[in-house]
Design a protein around this motif. Structure first.
Motif, PDB file in Angstrom:
ATOM      1  N   TYR A  32       0.858  -1.183   0.000  1.00 23.62           N
ATOM      2  CA  TYR A  32       0.000   0.000   0.000  1.00 23.62           C
ATOM      3  C   TYR A  32       0.890   1.228   0.000  1.00 23.62           C
ATOM      4  O   TYR A  32       1.826   1.331   0.795  1.00 23.62           O
ATOM      5  N   ILE A  34       1.063   5.673  -0.513  1.00 25.06           N
ATOM      6  CA  ILE A  34       0.325   6.931  -0.442  1.00 25.06           C
ATOM      7  C   ILE A  34       1.256   8.070  -0.829  1.00 25.06           C
ATOM      8  O   ILE A  34       2.448   8.047  -0.501  1.00 25.06           O
ATOM      9  N   TYR A  36       1.639  12.133  -0.122  1.00 19.15           N
ATOM     10  CA  TYR A  36       1.199  13.243   0.710  1.00 19.15           C
ATOM     11  C   TYR A  36       1.830  14.539   0.208  1.00 19.15           C
ATOM     12  O   TYR A  36       2.952  14.543  -0.299  1.00 19.15           O
ATOM     13  N   GLN A  38       2.882  18.343   1.631  1.00 13.66           N
ATOM     14  CA  GLN A  38       3.077  19.101   2.859  1.00 13.66           C
ATOM     15  C   GLN A  38       3.511  20.520   2.532  1.00 13.66           C
ATOM     16  O   GLN A  38       4.588  20.752   1.990  1.00 13.66           O
ATOM     17  N   PRO A  44       1.041  16.846   6.815  1.00 15.31           N
ATOM     18  CA  PRO A  44       0.870  16.194   5.510  1.00 15.31           C
ATOM     19  C   PRO A  44      -0.607  16.078   5.138  1.00 15.31           C
ATOM     20  O   PRO A  44      -1.454  15.787   5.984  1.00 15.31           O
ATOM     21  N   PHE A  89       5.721  13.739  -0.309  1.00 14.35           N
ATOM     22  CA  PHE A  89       6.274  12.528   0.286  1.00 14.35           C
ATOM     23  C   PHE A  89       5.524  11.312  -0.229  1.00 14.35           C
ATOM     24  O   PHE A  89       4.296  11.317  -0.305  1.00 14.35           O
ATOM     25  N   ASN A  93       3.175   1.103   3.541  1.00  9.96           N
ATOM     26  CA  ASN A  93       3.076   0.131   4.614  1.00  9.96           C
ATOM     27  C   ASN A  93       2.619  -1.196   4.011  1.00  9.96           C
ATOM     28  O   ASN A  93       2.572  -1.348   2.788  1.00  9.96           O
ATOM     29  N   ALA A  99       1.456   1.592  10.829  1.00  6.75           N
ATOM     30  CA  ALA A  99       2.445   2.670  10.780  1.00  6.75           C
ATOM     31  C   ALA A  99       2.902   2.894   9.342  1.00  6.75           C
ATOM     32  O   ALA A  99       3.121   1.945   8.587  1.00  6.75           O
ATOM     33  N   LEU A 100       3.023   4.142   8.966  1.00 10.67           N
ATOM     34  CA  LEU A 100       3.490   4.506   7.637  1.00 10.67           C
ATOM     35  C   LEU A 100       4.994   4.769   7.661  1.00 10.67           C
ATOM     36  O   LEU A 100       5.511   5.369   8.588  1.00 10.67           O
ATOM     37  N   PHE A 102       7.719   6.824   5.658  1.00 13.86           N
ATOM     38  CA  PHE A 102       7.781   7.951   4.729  1.00 13.86           C
ATOM     39  C   PHE A 102       9.138   8.025   4.052  1.00 13.86           C
ATOM     40  O   PHE A 102      10.177   7.715   4.640  1.00 13.86           O
ATOM     41  N   GLY A 103       9.125   8.509   2.823  1.00 15.14           N
ATOM     42  CA  GLY A 103      10.344   8.870   2.137  1.00 15.14           C
ATOM     43  C   GLY A 103      10.818  10.230   2.613  1.00 15.14           C
ATOM     44  O   GLY A 103      10.174  10.884   3.438  1.00 15.14           O
ATOM     45  N   SER A 104      11.942  10.678   2.059  1.00 18.62           N
ATOM     46  CA  SER A 104      12.556  11.919   2.529  1.00 18.62           C
ATOM     47  C   SER A 104      11.982  13.159   1.870  1.00 18.62           C
ATOM     48  O   SER A 104      12.255  14.264   2.308  1.00 18.62           O
TER      49      SER A 104
END
Lengths: 112, 115
Positions: A32, A34, A36, A38, A44, A89, A93, A99-100, A102-104
């Protein structure tokens, strides 16, 4: 450990052009994903998601592409607008884990 | 229809003091998540709670950090004896019962500065 990362830290585009933001992930169990957005000083904001049983999903002006073979996903924004300027971002998961990861992030700058 | 609320928005603490960050989830949401974000970096998961229970604290530092989500009131992230490395933005997210991670809605964050 497993992580999600991005190829480009900053992307600058002209208003009206299409934008493509890329993301690589390393966890083969991830099912999965996503994207986001920000904006400065904010939390986000959900843009679009995709499950691993799909390779493409479209929203309003946005498209997410998933290539599980090379563990890569991208976010395409059509007709980029100044209001699209933000940090984007990807997050991932897998089934059973809320819990997600995240990339940088990639900073998108839209030039008028 | 209020979203996720966090307070304070900005918090300044001296080294050694305690920091308490509050999160009120969206109405009807019973799942709360805390994430930490350093400047120019992505969010890092810390802890996932349901009412009165910690479900996943795999991202929480073993010392000085604790979280709770009581039956009544907001979720609290507590940092004892803060150090400069704790300076970051702390985001809370919430999700409703029975939904997956795509239902995580984020608050505006608390920016903690340790002097």
């Amino acid at each position: 450990g497993e992580s999600v990362g991005l190829h480009l830290p900053t992307l600058s585009v002209q208003e009206g052009d299409n934008s493509i933001i890329n993301c690589a992930y390393s966890n083969s169990a991830s099912d999965y994903f996503i994207w986001y957005k920000q904006e400065s000083g904010k939390g986000p904001q959900f843009i679009i998601d995709i499950r691993s049983n799909m390779d493409k999903r479209q929203g309003q002006r946005v498209t997410v592409l998933l290539n599980k073979t090379v563990k890569h996903l991208s976010l395409q924004i059509a007709a980029t607008q100044p209001g699209d300027s933000a940090v984007y971002f990807c997050a991932e998961n897998w089934t059973g884990r809320r819990a997600l990861t995240f990339g940088s992030g990639t900073r998108l700058q839209v030039q008028p | 229809n209020a979203g996720v609320m966090q307070n304070p928005r900005h918090l300044v603490r001296r080294r050694g003091q305690e920091a308490r960050l509050r999160c009120s989830p969206m109405k009807g949401h019973s799942h709360v998540y805390w994430y930490r974000q350093l400047p120019e970096e992505g969010l890092k998961f810390m802890v996932y709670l349901q009412k009165e229970n910690i479900i996943d604290e795999s991202g929480m530092p073993k010392e000085r950090f604790s979280a709770e989500f009581p039956k009544e009131g907001p979720s609290i992230l507590r940092i004892q004896q803060v150090v400069r490395g704790d300076s970051a933005a702390y985001f809370c997210a919430s999700s409703p019962e029975g939904q997956g991670a795509n239902e995580q809605y984020f608050g505006p964050g608390t920016r903690l500065t340790v002097t």
